[in-house]
Design a protein around this motif. Structure first.
Motif, PDB file in Angstrom:
ATOM      1  N   ARG A  97       0.810  -1.220   0.000  1.00  0.00           N
ATOM      2  CA  ARG A  97       0.000   0.000   0.000  1.00  0.00           C
ATOM      3  C   ARG A  97       0.847   1.275   0.000  1.00  0.00           C
ATOM      4  O   ARG A  97       0.295   2.369  -0.156  1.00  0.00           O
ATOM      5  CB  ARG A  97      -0.978  -0.016   1.180  1.00  0.00           C
TER       6      ARG A  97
ATOM      7  N   ARG B 155     -13.232   8.261 -16.339  1.00  0.00           N
ATOM      8  CA  ARG B 155     -14.056   9.439 -16.041  1.00  0.00           C
ATOM      9  C   ARG B 155     -13.309  10.371 -15.090  1.00  0.00           C
ATOM     10  O   ARG B 155     -13.348  11.585 -15.237  1.00  0.00           O
ATOM     11  CB  ARG B 155     -15.381   9.017 -15.419  1.00  0.00           C
ATOM     12  N   VAL B 156     -12.625   9.769 -14.117  1.00  0.00           N
ATOM     13  CA  VAL B 156     -11.847  10.561 -13.167  1.00  0.00           C
ATOM     14  C   VAL B 156     -10.783  11.369 -13.908  1.00  0.00           C
ATOM     15  O   VAL B 156     -10.434  12.485 -13.514  1.00  0.00           O
ATOM     16  CB  VAL B 156     -11.201   9.611 -12.133  1.00  0.00           C
ATOM     17  N   ARG B 157     -10.298  10.815 -15.014  1.00  0.00           N
ATOM     18  CA  ARG B 157      -9.290  11.525 -15.801  1.00  0.00           C
ATOM     19  C   ARG B 157      -9.922  12.491 -16.801  1.00  0.00           C
ATOM     20  O   ARG B 157      -9.242  13.015 -17.677  1.00  0.00           O
ATOM     21  CB  ARG B 157      -8.412  10.506 -16.544  1.00  0.00           C
TER      22      ARG B 157
ATOM     23  N   ASN C 111       0.922   2.827  -3.805  1.00  0.00           N
ATOM     24  CA  ASN C 111      -0.044   3.788  -4.352  1.00  0.00           C
ATOM     25  C   ASN C 111      -0.446   4.807  -3.290  1.00  0.00           C
ATOM     26  O   ASN C 111      -1.503   5.411  -3.385  1.00  0.00           O
ATOM     27  CB  ASN C 111      -1.249   3.092  -4.975  1.00  0.00           C
TER      28      ASN C 111
ATOM     29  N   ARG D 270      -1.335   7.284  -8.046  1.00  0.00           N
ATOM     30  CA  ARG D 270      -2.417   6.316  -8.260  1.00  0.00           C
ATOM     31  C   ARG D 270      -2.853   6.277  -9.721  1.00  0.00           C
ATOM     32  O   ARG D 270      -3.483   5.313 -10.160  1.00  0.00           O
ATOM     33  CB  ARG D 270      -3.604   6.661  -7.354  1.00  0.00           C
ATOM     34  N   MET D 271      -2.547   7.347 -10.451  1.00  0.00           N
ATOM     35  CA  MET D 271      -2.846   7.322 -11.884  1.00  0.00           C
ATOM     36  C   MET D 271      -1.885   6.377 -12.612  1.00  0.00           C
ATOM     37  O   MET D 271      -2.181   5.869 -13.687  1.00  0.00           O
ATOM     38  CB  MET D 271      -2.700   8.724 -12.472  1.00  0.00           C
TER      39      MET D 271
ATOM     40  N   MET E 248      -4.625  -0.701  -8.290  1.00  0.00           N
ATOM     41  CA  MET E 248      -4.661  -1.706  -7.227  1.00  0.00           C
ATOM     42  C   MET E 248      -5.923  -2.549  -7.281  1.00  0.00           C
ATOM     43  O   MET E 248      -7.002  -2.066  -7.599  1.00  0.00           O
ATOM     44  CB  MET E 248      -4.584  -0.981  -5.878  1.00  0.00           C
TER      45      MET E 248
ATOM     46  N   ARG F 194     -11.328  -2.703 -13.937  1.00  0.00           N
ATOM     47  CA  ARG F 194     -11.357  -1.299 -13.518  1.00  0.00           C
ATOM     48  C   ARG F 194      -9.935  -0.768 -13.342  1.00  0.00           C
ATOM     49  O   ARG F 194      -9.624   0.353 -13.738  1.00  0.00           O
ATOM     50  CB  ARG F 194     -12.137  -1.196 -12.201  1.00  0.00           C
TER      51      ARG F 194
ATOM     52  N   MET G   8      -1.644   4.644  -0.432  1.00  0.00           N
ATOM     53  CA  MET G   8      -2.932   4.441   0.208  1.00  0.00           C
ATOM     54  C   MET G   8      -2.904   4.935   1.642  1.00  0.00           C
ATOM     55  O   MET G   8      -3.912   5.378   2.186  1.00  0.00           O
ATOM     56  CB  MET G   8      -3.277   2.945   0.162  1.00  0.00           C
TER      57      MET G   8
ATOM     58  N   TYR H  78     -14.886   4.115 -14.626  1.00  0.00           N
ATOM     59  CA  TYR H  78     -14.711   5.163 -13.622  1.00  0.00           C
ATOM     60  C   TYR H  78     -13.317   5.802 -13.620  1.00  0.00           C
ATOM     61  O   TYR H  78     -13.189   7.022 -13.537  1.00  0.00           O
ATOM     62  CB  TYR H  78     -15.049   4.652 -12.210  1.00  0.00           C
ATOM     63  N   GLY H  79     -12.304   4.964 -13.748  1.00  0.00           N
ATOM     64  CA  GLY H  79     -10.946   5.509 -13.756  1.00  0.00           C
ATOM     65  C   GLY H  79     -10.724   6.491 -14.895  1.00  0.00           C
ATOM     66  O   GLY H  79     -10.004   7.480 -14.759  1.00  0.00           O
TER      67      GLY H  79
ATOM     68  N   LEU I 108      -4.362   8.306   2.990  1.00  0.00           N
ATOM     69  CA  LEU I 108      -5.776   8.561   3.250  1.00  0.00           C
ATOM     70  C   LEU I 108      -6.053   8.682   4.741  1.00  0.00           C
ATOM     71  O   LEU I 108      -7.095   9.187   5.137  1.00  0.00           O
ATOM     72  CB  LEU I 108      -6.644   7.432   2.681  1.00  0.00           C
TER      73      LEU I 108
ATOM     74  N   PHE J  43      -8.043  -5.139  -4.712  1.00  0.00           N
ATOM     75  CA  PHE J  43      -8.105  -5.350  -3.269  1.00  0.00           C
ATOM     76  C   PHE J  43      -8.414  -6.797  -2.901  1.00  0.00           C
ATOM     77  O   PHE J  43      -8.752  -7.617  -3.756  1.00  0.00           O
ATOM     78  CB  PHE J  43      -9.150  -4.434  -2.661  1.00  0.00           C
TER      79      PHE J  43
ATOM     80  N   ILE K 176      -2.295  11.406  -5.923  1.00  0.00           N
ATOM     81  CA  ILE K 176      -3.224  11.131  -7.026  1.00  0.00           C
ATOM     82  C   ILE K 176      -2.450  10.812  -8.294  1.00  0.00           C
ATOM     83  O   ILE K 176      -2.818   9.907  -9.049  1.00  0.00           O
ATOM     84  CB  ILE K 176      -4.180  12.325  -7.222  1.00  0.00           C
TER      85      ILE K 176
END
Lengths: 322, 259
Positions: free
Chosen positions: B54, B118-120, B57, B92-93, B97, B168, B59, B115-116, B62, B99, B89
């Protein structure tokens, strides 16, 4: 079936073991008695509560059923009880609720989101948390006094729909904040981490996930808060709502540009519970019939609102499993 | 033995990690991740393997109070992804990961994969469609999912959900993919699917996987690191670790005498 098979296949147990089995069974029976006892007590308490409500409601309906007609909803209050109606009261209630909604929802959701997602966790946020919870328990008349001082005298908003809406908005704000926070907390950490892991920013996580998965719960809190606000009388009386109103506020939507106006916000008004209170305080029994009918209507609307809340939560939760 | 010419994708250098409250979870861990290879982390519970994973990325960022010391350098750009100036961020791009438990969003299969992107800021429907299809194919889920892309992800089986999570993570073309015990919640058949998938994925990217299952490490990985109490005990190619480990502790763990 299993147990009979077992006993035929296994060698006979020694007598002492069988005797112990008898004791074990007796013990289980004794312990299970507690289950029955408790479910009995619980059922009794539930019945008692429901019966009280039912009696109250039936009583109101029996007293007021003569007034359950359209006229009751389309007439202004009048000196003649049989022709007096709820028009100004329900319109007033609806407009006040609209302001309450517009005040409580954005503020409550924003505050809840901030506290849960953005605020650093330290003694200060703990202090705020305790205070928010406490606010939910402050008697509503205290909000009325605050509103009288702040909105009516200092900000000079008058004894208006705006003042009433702001007051009730403040009153249900803690309910909205608490329900927002609880719905947000119900979202598993794994889902947040999944969103962060693909590179989402905090706001993307909040907007795309946290809000989307918690709005069912938030909505429930809002509706339950609104149902409470609908029945609130004390703070509205404190800020000086009128009790006899034979006019409607200016309409919010007009036929000339810009098609909306805000004059209604500063209009005088009355609301359902105040109208009920007013009729109840008349000596003439005919008005008591009107009061009972109003009471029944308030209860029905409140139940409908809570019913909607439960339905919406069920419907929204259906697509979310964790 | 590891050939010294094997290209390195990323490496940790003297990495120390402290959880909020001071628990010293990683102690001077230095190890490379070789490009287009699968590196497995094994070791008993609490040895720090997930903590290590972890870090890659960020993690841990957080949660407040966690502290990194040392470096994780990515190649070829030599970025130290733990540096203050590097936004988690951004990290993580580049590094995605998967889980332990499948954690799809309560959205459609399509939206989960998209989603990934869209985030971009990707909103072009054609582009999204193509990428979603490519990612689902890459995660060996396309045949099962192509006719039900708008279905809720929760309606998939556990193994399918985990492959969806891989899709994803794959959709954004990461350089490294982290797997945190990806099969511990799955049955043997779904586990075999995921393992096969990992072997295919390494053509395209570099993989770091934490596993409790030593057979899994032996089956899928090219390199294996044995960790114990926050320290890297031994790191070598998987064959060597499982047949001729150089340390007694590693051998004890692998043969089941300990752990």
């Amino acid at each position: 079936m299993m147990s009979t098979n077992m006993t035929t296949e296994t060698p006979p147990a020694p007598a002492s073991a069988l005797k112990n089995l008898g004791e074990v069974r007796a013990m289980i029976k004794r312990h299970k008695l507690n289950d029955y006892m408790f479910s009995l007590i619980g059922l009794l308490a539930l019945t008692l509560a429901l019966l009280t409500l039912l009696t109250l409601f039936t009583d109101l309906v029996m007293d007021g059923y003569q007034r359950f007609n359209m006229e009751f909803l389309t007439e202004f209050p009048s000196r003649r009880a049989a022709h007096a109606g709820l028009l100004s009261a329900w319109v007033g209630s609806a407009l006040v609720m609209l302001v309450t909604f517009l005040v409580a929802v954005p503020m409550g959701v924003a505050a809840g989101l901030y506290l849960e997602e953005y605020a650093p966790k330290n003694w200060f946020s703990d202090l705020i948390e305790i205070n928010v919870t406490n606010l939910a328990g402050v008697p509503s008349i205290v909000y009325g006094l605050l509103a009288l001082g702040l909105f009516v005298y200092i900000l000079d908003l008058g004894q208006s729909i705006l003042t009433a809406g702001l007051t009730l908005g403040l009153l249900i704000l803690p309910i909205v904040i608490v329900s927002t926070r609880e719905s947000i907390r119900a979202i598993p950490i794994a889902i947040r981490e999944a969103a962060y892991a693909v590179g989402a920013t905090k706001w993307q996580v909040v907007y795309d996930h946290v809000l989307k998965y918690s709005y069912g719960g938030i909505l429930t809190g809002v509706i339950i808060g609104m149902a409470r606000a609908l029945g609130e009388t004390a703070p509205i009386i404190t800020i000086g709502a009128l009790t006899f109103i034979a006019f409607l506020p200016p309409t919010p939507v007009t036929d000339v540009a810009p098609f909306i106006n805000f004059e209604w916000l500063s209009s005088g008004f009355t609301v359902l519970p105040i109208q009920m209170f007013n009729w109840l305080s008349r000596p003439d029994h005919a008005f008591h019939i009107n009061a009972a009918a109003t009471g029944a209507i308030i209860i029905v609307v409140t139940l409908l609102m809570n019913g909607t809340a439960i339905y919406l939560r069920y419907k929204i939760r259906k697509n979310i499993k964790w | 033995m590891i050939k010294p010419t094997t290209p390195i994708k990323a490496e940790s250098r003297n990495l120390n990690f402290f959880y909020n409250g001071g628990n010293h979870a990683l102690k001077s861990v230095s190890m490379p991740l070789y490009e287009n290879k699968i590196t497995a982390l094994i070791g008993p519970s609490g040895c720090g393997k997930s903590t290590f994973l972890r870090c890659f990325n960020r993690m841990h960022d957080l949660y407040p109070g966690n502290k990194y010391q040392g470096e994780i350098v990515m190649h070829p750009d030599n970025t130290n992804i733990l540096e203050q100036g590097v936004d988690p961020i951004e990290v993580r791009m580049r590094i995605s990961m998967v889980f332990q438990k499948p954690n799809p969003f309560p959205k459609s299969i399509y939206e989960n994969v998209a989603y990934g992107l869209r985030v971009r800021g990707e909103n072009n429907k054609r582009m999204l469609d193509d990428k979603v299809e490519e990612a689902l194919k890459g995660a060996a889920l396309w045949n099962e999912a192509k006719d039900r892309l708008q279905d809720l992800a929760f309606n998939l089986s556990g193994g399918q959900q985990q492959r969806l999570c891989i899709a994803r993570a794959l959709a954004t073309d990461p350089e490294i993919m982290l797997f945190d015990e990806p099969t511990s919640a799955l049955d043997p058949i779904a586990t075999a699917n995921i393992e096969e998938l990992m072997s295919e994925l390494k053509q395209k990217l570099t993989i770091l996987v934490v596993t409790h299952n030593m057979q899994q490490a032996a089956r899928v990985s090219d390199y294996t690191a044995y960790m114990y109490l926050g320290e890297l005990m031994e790191y070598d190619d998987t064959n060597t670790i499982f047949t001729r480990p150089s340390r007694k502790e590693t051998e004890d763990y692998i043969t089941g005498k300990f752990g």
